[in-house]
Scaffold this active site. Structure first.
Site, PDB file in Angstrom:
ATOM      1  N   TYR A   1       5.815   7.920   1.722  1.00 34.33           N
ATOM      2  CA  TYR A   1       5.233   8.550   0.542  1.00 34.33           C
ATOM      3  C   TYR A   1       4.132   9.546   0.915  1.00 34.33           C
ATOM      4  O   TYR A   1       3.802  10.423   0.120  1.00 34.33           O
ATOM      5  CB  TYR A   1       4.642   7.503  -0.407  1.00 34.33           C
ATOM      6  CG  TYR A   1       5.628   6.520  -0.987  1.00 34.33           C
ATOM      7  CD1 TYR A   1       7.004   6.715  -0.882  1.00 34.33           C
ATOM      8  CD2 TYR A   1       5.186   5.365  -1.627  1.00 34.33           C
ATOM      9  CE1 TYR A   1       7.901   5.800  -1.403  1.00 34.33           C
ATOM     10  CE2 TYR A   1       6.084   4.442  -2.149  1.00 34.33           C
ATOM     11  CZ  TYR A   1       7.437   4.659  -2.029  1.00 34.33           C
ATOM     12  OH  TYR A   1       8.322   3.747  -2.534  1.00 34.33           O
TER      13      TYR A   1
ATOM     14  N   HIS B   1      11.445  -0.622   4.967  1.00 34.27           N
ATOM     15  CA  HIS B   1      11.792   0.185   3.795  1.00 34.27           C
ATOM     16  C   HIS B   1      13.293   0.342   3.593  1.00 34.27           C
ATOM     17  O   HIS B   1      13.781   0.481   2.461  1.00 34.27           O
ATOM     18  CB  HIS B   1      11.154   1.571   3.924  1.00 34.27           C
ATOM     19  CG  HIS B   1      10.953   2.272   2.628  1.00 34.27           C
ATOM     20  ND1 HIS B   1      10.009   3.264   2.452  1.00 34.27           N
ATOM     21  CD2 HIS B   1      11.551   2.125   1.426  1.00 34.27           C
ATOM     22  CE1 HIS B   1      10.056   3.698   1.190  1.00 34.27           C
ATOM     23  NE2 HIS B   1      10.986   3.030   0.566  1.00 34.27           N
TER      24      HIS B   1
END
Length: 272
Positions: A33, A95
């Protein structure tokens, strides 16, 4: 300050401040991110303003696919700790079951195992309080189960009325893995279609809530935690209303009975 600079430098502060004021105590971020450093800087400022300490909030971050493997995993996690300006991460997730390699590359399995080993070690060191995964299918979870005595605490996956992986939910519950939902409203490109679902609109009207709250409630009222994402402080407050919502099992079943299946985000089913 142009719009892009405002979003990067100002908007996260506004949203985090609004969230803490409403009652949120959980922040979800990830290496990919690119906002760990901003979050760390902001929390140092706003936590004291709300009378909060580090231990009063829960921070989840995620190991990027490009950082899978023994050396890369440890180096990147240490960097995440530094960026977030904290001594420990409450929950770190892998992730994605893949890596920077192609999805069909069998080395992905080895890299997953190496990443998990590093995370287990860093949990023993106290740098990670708990560890889990994101976007893992049953086959990926079974591999970890057979390779490690430590079971993922969480599996964070896409989940909404048009993509509810019932078998995966059952598997996680059976194996004491908390099932956590993201993209509860659908992706930005699919949100409108999901919001126009007749049953969704009917139930939002029945429970007198906005459609986003009803969609969050679909998971929340099943004991599945949700990750509402927004850049609007107003939506931060309105999304929190899901904590006051109780949807009957009958109505949950109506949503589960929807036959439309549409995955809006990346698909881990292709990763070996």
């Amino acid at each position: 300050m142009n719009h892009q600079e405002y979003v990067k430098n100002k908007m996260p502060l506004v949203v985090i401040d609004a969230g803490l004021k409403v009652g949120y105590r959980f922040i979800d971020t990830a290496q990919v991110y690119g906002n760990e450093e901003a979050i760390g800087r902001i929390l140092q400022t706003v936590l004291p303003e709300h009378g909060l300490k580090r231990e009063d909030i829960w921070i989840t971050s995620k190991l990027a696919p490009a950082n899978a493997g023994m050396k890369e995993a440890r180096t990147s996690i240490e960097k995440s700790l530094k960026n977030l300006k904290i001594e420990y991460i409450d929950l770190l997730l892998i992730h994605w079951p893949g890596s920077s390699l192609k999805s069909e590359n069998p080395k992905n399995k080895l890299l997953r195992e190496e990443s998990w080993k590093v995370m287990c070690e860093m949990m023993e060191e106290g740098k990670l309080k708990s560890i889990g995964v994101s976007n893992f299918e049953i086959c990926h979870l079974e591999e970890l189960k057979n390779k490690s005595e430590i079971i993922p605490a969480v599996n964070q996956v896409e989940y909404h009325p048009h993509f509810h992986q019932d078998d995966l939910v059952k598997y996680c519950r059976k194996n004491n893995i908390h099932f956590q939902a993201y993209s509860s409203l659908g992706s930005p490109t699919y949100r409108q279609q999901l919001s126009e679902e007749v049953v969704v609109k009917d139930l939002a009207k029945k429970y007198n809530v906005e459609i986003p709250v009803l969609l969050l409630g679909f998971a929340y009222c099943q004991g599945i935690s949700v990750l509402p994402r927004t850049t609007s402080s107003e939506h931060v407050a309105s999304n929190f209303k899901v904590t006051e919502l109780t949807i009957s099992q009958e109505d949950i079943d109506r949503l589960l009975a929807l036959t439309t299946e549409h995955k809006t985000c990346w698909d881990p089913r292709v990763v070996v």
